[in-house]
Scaffold this motif. Structure first.
Motif, short mmCIF file in Angstrom:
data_model
loop_
_atom_site.label_atom_id
_atom_site.label_comp_id
_atom_site.label_asym_id
_atom_site.label_seq_id
_atom_site.Cartn_x
_atom_site.Cartn_y
_atom_site.Cartn_z
N LEU A 128 0.83 -1.21 0.00
CA LEU A 128 0.00 0.00 0.00
C LEU A 128 0.86 1.26 0.00
CD1 LEU A 128 -2.92 -0.99 2.41
CD2 LEU A 128 -2.79 -1.16 -0.08
N LEU A 129 1.98 1.23 0.72
CA LEU A 129 2.89 2.39 0.70
C LEU A 129 3.48 2.56 -0.69
CD1 LEU A 129 5.03 2.27 3.97
CD2 LEU A 129 3.13 3.76 3.42
N ALA A 130 3.96 1.46 -1.27
CA ALA A 130 4.62 1.55 -2.57
C ALA A 130 3.65 2.03 -3.65
CB ALA A 130 5.20 0.18 -2.96
N SER A 131 2.38 1.64 -3.54
CA SER A 131 1.43 2.01 -4.58
C SER A 131 0.72 3.33 -4.28
CB SER A 131 0.40 0.89 -4.79
OG SER A 131 -0.26 0.62 -3.58
N GLY A 132 1.10 4.02 -3.23
CA GLY A 132 0.53 5.34 -2.93
C GLY A 132 -0.94 5.30 -2.57
N ALA A 133 -1.33 4.27 -1.81
CA ALA A 133 -2.75 4.10 -1.46
C ALA A 133 -3.21 5.15 -0.45
CB ALA A 133 -2.97 2.70 -0.88
N THR A 134 -4.52 5.40 -0.49
CA THR A 134 -5.17 6.27 0.49
C THR A 134 -6.28 5.47 1.14
OG1 THR A 134 -4.77 8.15 -0.95
CG2 THR A 134 -6.41 8.46 0.76
N ILE A 166 -12.35 1.84 8.95
CA ILE A 166 -11.81 1.94 7.59
C ILE A 166 -12.90 1.43 6.65
CG2 ILE A 166 -9.98 1.18 6.01
CD1 ILE A 166 -8.33 0.42 8.52
N THR A 167 -13.26 2.22 5.66
CA THR A 167 -14.32 1.77 4.75
C THR A 167 -13.75 1.29 3.42
OG1 THR A 167 -14.70 4.02 3.97
CG2 THR A 167 -16.10 3.22 5.76
N ALA A 168 -12.68 1.92 2.96
CA ALA A 168 -12.14 1.50 1.65
C ALA A 168 -10.67 1.88 1.54
CB ALA A 168 -12.92 2.16 0.52
N ILE A 169 -10.02 1.22 0.61
CA ILE A 169 -8.62 1.50 0.28
C ILE A 169 -8.63 1.93 -1.19
CG2 ILE A 169 -6.32 0.46 -0.03
CD1 ILE A 169 -8.78 -1.02 2.45
N ILE A 170 -8.10 3.12 -1.44
CA ILE A 170 -8.09 3.66 -2.79
C ILE A 170 -6.66 3.58 -3.33
CG2 ILE A 170 -8.68 5.64 -4.27
CD1 ILE A 170 -11.02 4.75 -2.53
N ILE A 171 -6.51 2.93 -4.46
CA ILE A 171 -5.17 2.78 -5.03
C ILE A 171 -5.16 3.41 -6.42
CG2 ILE A 171 -3.33 1.16 -5.63
CD1 ILE A 171 -4.70 -0.82 -3.70
N PRO A 172 -4.35 4.47 -6.60
CA PRO A 172 -4.31 5.12 -7.91
C PRO A 172 -3.69 4.20 -8.95
CG PRO A 172 -2.60 6.02 -6.48
CD PRO A 172 -3.42 5.08 -5.63
N LYS A 173 -4.21 4.29 -10.18
CA LYS A 173 -3.61 3.49 -11.25
C LYS A 173 -2.29 4.14 -11.65
CE LYS A 173 -7.92 1.69 -13.01
NZ LYS A 173 -8.95 1.75 -14.05
N PRO A 174 -1.23 3.38 -11.71
CA PRO A 174 0.07 3.95 -12.07
C PRO A 174 0.14 4.21 -13.57
CG PRO A 174 0.26 1.58 -11.75
CD PRO A 174 -1.17 1.93 -11.45
N PRO A 175 1.16 4.99 -14.02
CA PRO A 175 1.30 5.24 -15.45
C PRO A 175 1.38 3.93 -16.24
CG PRO A 175 2.94 6.48 -14.18
CD PRO A 175 2.22 5.58 -13.22
N ALA A 176 0.90 3.98 -17.48
CA ALA A 176 0.96 2.77 -18.31
C ALA A 176 2.39 2.26 -18.37
CB ALA A 176 0.44 3.08 -19.71
N GLY A 177 2.56 0.97 -18.38
CA GLY A 177 3.89 0.38 -18.46
C GLY A 177 4.58 0.20 -17.12
N THR A 178 3.91 0.61 -16.04
CA THR A 178 4.51 0.42 -14.71
C THR A 178 4.58 -1.06 -14.38
OG1 THR A 178 3.69 2.54 -13.94
CG2 THR A 178 4.24 0.92 -12.24
N ARG A 179 5.73 -1.48 -13.90
CA ARG A 179 5.87 -2.86 -13.43
C ARG A 179 5.90 -2.84 -11.90
NH1 ARG A 179 11.18 -2.86 -16.19
NH2 ARG A 179 10.54 -0.70 -16.39
N SER A 180 5.32 -3.85 -11.30
CA SER A 180 5.31 -3.86 -9.83
C SER A 180 5.29 -5.29 -9.31
CB SER A 180 4.10 -3.09 -9.30
OG SER A 180 2.90 -3.77 -9.57
#
Lengths: 280, 212
Positions: A128-134, A166-180
């Protein structure tokens, strides 16, 4: 082992759950219960009441919109691990989910329960930290958003107030081509992470990089040293080896009967290398 | 399999005190990270709000669908599904070994998915269907996985066996042609201290062949 006697509340909606919680902030929220019930059995935690929220439909499911994924806090690890959209765009999330415990645990344990418990060895925080979750938090007085980076505050400690869910975890979509990806060295019985490393990389040379650890310290963290050594470079085994050698430097590293701090530090370097190598 | 019979439990647990005292003092890994007493907050008793659908702390009557049959039982809210099955419904095939969700000996299906009965509260089952090891054989005929476990001598002390069988049955219900890796992954949570794994793997692969 049998827990202490407890009052059991089964609200039918989130608002009912928030009412119950506001009336008794010493009550414990029970989602999957896979962190709470073992502690209650050991009588390390003896709440007066539990509020069961695992079956609330409002807290379940994964939606895909507005450039982000929204994961209901009551969604099970299995449901997340098997989500096709997440698997394509953010494998770091599905890999973390699939690495949790075993099938039995993943089928009942929830993402919200795991992050609220904030076990340093849990798998979610790094991903969640790496993906910038809220995180979306709700209380009777309203809602607020807290970045994952501000949420985890220490050993079993979070920014969650006593009247909040906690009701939800929001994870932004990374730029196209992102590997994780996410890899961990697991304790063989519990499958908890002794060291877990999550990473996202995009661009060549690298424009965006996130490397985060759980299990290493009492609080999960993004590793600025490793990230700094990679930014602007092209991924290669040498570049990764050099960056990974700085992993967890300067951190206060946990030591327990599973692994000494020196061994954990070593594993952090190894798992930074393995995770990044898997993204080449 | 007996039908709904005895109530029970709640007494005879005083022996646990000294062990618990030891565990508290020594710190213990129930979760991944070692929990020391100082790291865990104590909770004071509070008056419960009289809202929502609230039960306890005394016993309440619930209904639960187990192995295709509705069962009525009276449980305290603190009762786990494993305790409800074993002590209240006499379905003692489900074993409790680690009692904290690590060993999977207590595996049952809830709505077809394997879960740990020892860390699932009975009151949380709701209207979902529970299948236990007693519900795997049909009309007195063992499931092919059970037959294969006998044929391949996949059980030694036997405590992990019901959970192993449940995990392997679930795999074969969802995967017609499992590989050895699939069987290993399906039983990853099932801990066997006798070391029966190779026989469990052989039995499951052989059952898969027979089920085709």
């Amino acid at each position: 082992m049998i827990p202490s006697q407890v009052n059991f509340h089964k609200p039918n909606s989130l608002s009912e759950a928030l009412d119950l919680l506001s009336g008794n902030q010493d009550a414990k929220l029970l989602a999957g219960g896979h962190s709470l019930i073992p502690l209650m059995k050991l009588r390390l935690n003896e709440p007066d009441s539990v509020i069961s929220i695992g079956n609330l439909a409002e807290l379940r499911g994964i939606s895909d919109s507005d450039g982000s994924f929204k994961i209901g806090a009551g969604t099970t690890h299995s449901e997340i691990a098997m989500h096709q959209g997440l698997r394509q765009v953010l494998p770091v999330i599905t890999q973390a989910a699939a690495s949790i415990g075993d099938i039995q645990v993943r089928n009942f344990g929830t993402i919200g329960g795991s992050i609220a418990h904030a076990d340093p060895a849990a798998d979610w925080p790094g991903a969640l930290l790496a993906s910038g979750a809220t995180l979306d938090l709700a209380s009777q007085s309203g809602q607020r958003k807290v970045a994952a980076s501000d949420f985890f505050q220490g050993f079993f400690s979070t920014a969650l107030n006593g009247d909040e869910i906690i009701t939800a975890i929001i994870i932004p979509k990374p730029p196209a081509g992102t590997r994780s990806g996410y890899l961990k060295f697991a304790q063989p019985a519990s499958r908890f992470a002794i060291v877990g490393c999550a990473a996202l990389v995009s661009g060549d040379p690298i424009a965006e990089i996130a490397v985060a650890f759980n299990g290493v310290s009492d609080t999960p963290f993004r590793d600025a040293g490793v990230e700094g050594a990679l930014k602007g470079k092209t991924l290669s085994e040498e570049v990764i080896a050099k960056a990974a050698s700085m992993a967890a430097d300067g951190r206060d590293i946990l030591s327990d009967h599973h692994a000494s701090s020196a061994y954990r530090h070593h594993l952090a370097r190894i798992y930074a290398k393995r995770t990044l190598n898997s993204l080449m | 399999m007996k039908k709904n019979s005895k109530k029970s439990h709640a007494e005879g647990h005083s022996k646990g005190l000294s062990r618990r005292g030891f565990l508290r003092g020594a710190g213990l890994t129930t979760a991944g990270t070692v929990v020391f007493t100082t790291g865990v907050q104590a909770f004071e008793a509070h008056t419960q709000p009289a809202k929502g659908t609230s039960f306890g702390p005394g016993s309440i009557g619930i209904e639960m669908k187990v192995n295709g049959r509705m069962q009525s039982l009276t449980v305290e809210p603190r009762t786990t599904l494993a305790t409800a099955l074993r002590d209240h419904l006499s379905l003692t095939g489900t074993k409790v070994v680690c009692d904290r969700g690590s060993c999977s000996a207590c595996t049952v299906f809830i709505d077809g998915k394997p879960v740990n009965a020892c860390i699932t509260m009975a009151l949380d089952v709701g209207d979902r269907e529970v299948i236990t090891i007693e519900g795997i054989a049909r009309n007195g005929e063992l499931h092919p996985v059970q037959e294969a476990f006998i044929e391949h001598d996949a059980s030694q002390c036997g405590y992990c066996t019901p959970g192993m069988v449940m995990s392997c049955v679930h795999l074969l219900e969802n995967e017609e042609n499992p590989s050895l890796e699939d069987v290993k992954a399906a039983t990853r949570g099932n801990l066997c201290r006798c070391g029966t794994y190779p026989h469990v793997f052989k039995a499951t692969l052989s059952a898969a062949e027979k089920m085709k």
